[in-house]
Design a protein around this motif. Structure first.
Motif, PDB file in Angstrom:
ATOM      1  N   GLN A  42      -4.543  -1.310  -8.560  1.00 37.44           N
ATOM      2  CA  GLN A  42      -3.705  -1.823  -9.322  1.00 37.44           C
ATOM      3  C   GLN A  42      -2.445  -0.747  -9.554  1.00 37.44           C
ATOM      4  O   GLN A  42      -1.266  -1.221  -9.514  1.00 37.44           O
ATOM      5  CB  GLN A  42      -4.097  -1.865 -10.721  1.00 37.44           C
ATOM      6  N   ASP A  43      -2.679   0.415  -9.309  1.00 34.45           N
ATOM      7  CA  ASP A  43      -1.662   1.327  -9.260  1.00 34.45           C
ATOM      8  C   ASP A  43      -0.661   1.215  -7.858  1.00 34.45           C
ATOM      9  O   ASP A  43       0.796   1.469  -8.364  1.00 34.45           O
ATOM     10  CB  ASP A  43      -2.200   2.837  -8.869  1.00 34.45           C
ATOM     11  N   GLN A  44      -1.017   0.560  -7.026  1.00 35.83           N
ATOM     12  CA  GLN A  44      -0.355   0.322  -5.651  1.00 35.83           C
ATOM     13  C   GLN A  44       0.707  -0.914  -6.068  1.00 35.83           C
ATOM     14  O   GLN A  44       1.941  -0.563  -5.834  1.00 35.83           O
ATOM     15  CB  GLN A  44      -0.985   0.024  -4.660  1.00 35.83           C
ATOM     16  N   ILE A  45       0.235  -1.972  -6.713  1.00 37.12           N
ATOM     17  CA  ILE A  45       0.921  -2.990  -7.057  1.00 37.12           C
ATOM     18  C   ILE A  45       1.851  -2.434  -8.158  1.00 37.12           C
ATOM     19  O   ILE A  45       3.156  -2.757  -8.143  1.00 37.12           O
ATOM     20  CB  ILE A  45       0.067  -4.157  -7.882  1.00 37.12           C
ATOM     21  N   ARG A  46       1.653  -1.544  -9.174  1.00 38.74           N
ATOM     22  CA  ARG A  46       2.795  -1.389 -10.073  1.00 38.74           C
ATOM     23  C   ARG A  46       3.818  -0.309  -9.344  1.00 38.74           C
ATOM     24  O   ARG A  46       4.862  -0.214 -10.299  1.00 38.74           O
ATOM     25  CB  ARG A  46       1.801  -0.788 -11.383  1.00 38.74           C
ATOM     26  N   CYS A  47       3.541   0.362  -8.492  1.00 41.51           N
ATOM     27  CA  CYS A  47       4.390   1.376  -7.978  1.00 41.51           C
ATOM     28  C   CYS A  47       5.213   0.614  -6.880  1.00 41.51           C
ATOM     29  O   CYS A  47       6.170   1.455  -6.397  1.00 41.51           O
ATOM     30  CB  CYS A  47       3.652   2.443  -7.490  1.00 41.51           C
ATOM     31  N   HIS A  48       5.093  -0.323  -6.503  1.00 41.69           N
ATOM     32  CA  HIS A  48       5.640  -1.152  -5.228  1.00 41.69           C
ATOM     33  C   HIS A  48       7.318  -1.049  -5.482  1.00 41.69           C
ATOM     34  O   HIS A  48       7.952  -0.353  -4.439  1.00 41.69           O
ATOM     35  CB  HIS A  48       5.252  -2.648  -5.172  1.00 41.69           C
ATOM     36  N   ARG A  49       7.778  -1.461  -6.607  1.00 41.28           N
ATOM     37  CA  ARG A  49       9.272  -1.278  -6.582  1.00 41.28           C
ATOM     38  C   ARG A  49       9.747   0.233  -6.601  1.00 41.28           C
ATOM     39  O   ARG A  49      10.798   0.439  -6.002  1.00 41.28           O
ATOM     40  CB  ARG A  49       9.695  -1.960  -7.980  1.00 41.28           C
ATOM     41  N   GLN A  53      12.551   1.731  -4.231  1.00 39.41           N
ATOM     42  CA  GLN A  53      13.782   2.624  -4.866  1.00 39.41           C
ATOM     43  C   GLN A  53      13.736   4.067  -4.223  1.00 39.41           C
ATOM     44  O   GLN A  53      15.010   4.523  -3.811  1.00 39.41           O
ATOM     45  CB  GLN A  53      13.662   2.418  -6.246  1.00 39.41           C
ATOM     46  N   LEU A  54      12.813   4.550  -4.297  1.00 37.94           N
ATOM     47  CA  LEU A  54      12.650   5.963  -3.754  1.00 37.94           C
ATOM     48  C   LEU A  54      13.168   6.141  -2.210  1.00 37.94           C
ATOM     49  O   LEU A  54      13.644   7.011  -1.682  1.00 37.94           O
ATOM     50  CB  LEU A  54      11.114   6.681  -3.869  1.00 37.94           C
TER      51      LEU A  54
END
Length: 260
Positions: A42-49, A53-54
């Motif tokens: 789930q961390d990967q899904i939540r960090c995708h955007r 941006q980075l």
């Protein structure tokens, strides 16, 4: 000026072309590149955007970037139950070599969040990273597994998501919607991160009361920077909310820019 297709080029690479990547070419020659190592589940899904941006912010600094998915995650081959710690490590080494080949730059830095940071730290020598930026890395596998188990149980009982609570046995081999194997669970339980042999920036955005379990050897070897507000990694009520942090993007780009 680069076109969108040139700036973000999707492709498959690695053994049997099983890994998916997005290469962000740099418009200038900073002679540096950054590999973005994603977290898992789930961390990967939540960090995708945020990762996108980075990548864009780094490219604006003239830094080439590669985003990629480990085997069994994202758009790479395999299913989530196929995730394996050693395979993630091996995939990261392959991705670092791919980034060098595509960018033409030998100096590759790594950035990772949570388990992505742990994987980056575990591959420093093999991937020949020039430095690592670790955002809230997981260093105590047992504490992390216990937290995921507690969140999974809370999720099963969440009346906002399920009219009837799910039985724990029905989701025993899952973490927040992702099937996991017994071997990956044990690998994370046994997680151990050695003292880094390259410069490291440790970005801490955990809540003040969160257990950090950072070894003195790791803290002593790292430059630490606190980020606010705290990142809600472990809040079951915010599992569907994307994690965004402009202070993090600023901190990473500044660090890479100033890296010798």
């Amino acid at each position: 000026m680069s076109t969108r297709s040139e700036a973000e080029m999707p492709f498959y690479f690695g053994p049997e072309r099983a890994l998916f990547g997005l290469f962000h070419a740099s418009g200038t020659s900073a002679r540096k590149a950054v590999l973005l190592c994603p977290p898992l589940g789930q961390d990967q899904i939540r960090c995708h955007r945020l990762y996108r941006q980075l990548a864009q912010a780094l490219v604006a600094e003239g830094v080439a970037v590669l985003r990629f998915d480990y085997y069994g995650t994202g758009d790479s081959a395999g299913d989530s139950v196929d995730m394996d710690w050693q395979r993630c490590v091996a995939d990261t080494v392959v991705a670092a070599d791919e980034l060098r080949a595509r960018s033409g730059f030998d100096r590759v830095f790594a950035f990772g969040a949570r388990l992505g940071a742990s994987i980056a730290l575990a591959t420093v020598a093999q991937a020949r990273f020039a430095g690592v930026v670790a955002w809230d890395p997981v260093l105590d596998g047992r504490t992390y597994v216990a937290k995921l188990d507690a969140m999974q149980l809370a999720l099963c009982r969440d009346e906002q998501r399920f009219m009837v609570s799910r039985k724990a046995a029905d989701a025993a081999a899952q973490w927040l919607g992702f099937a996991i194997s017994a071997s990956l669970r044990q690998q994370i339980l046994d997680l151990h991160v050695d003292r880094p042999t390259v410069p490291m920036l440790l970005l801490d955005s955990l809540s003040p009361d969160a257990p950090r379990a950072l070894s003195n050897s790791l803290v002593d070897a790292a430059r630490t920077r606190s980020l606010q507000p705290p990142t809600p990694w472990d809040d079951p009520r915010r599992l569907e909310v994307a994690i965004l942090s402009h202070p993090l993007i600023q901190a990473v780009t500044q660090h890479v820019r100033e890296a010798a």
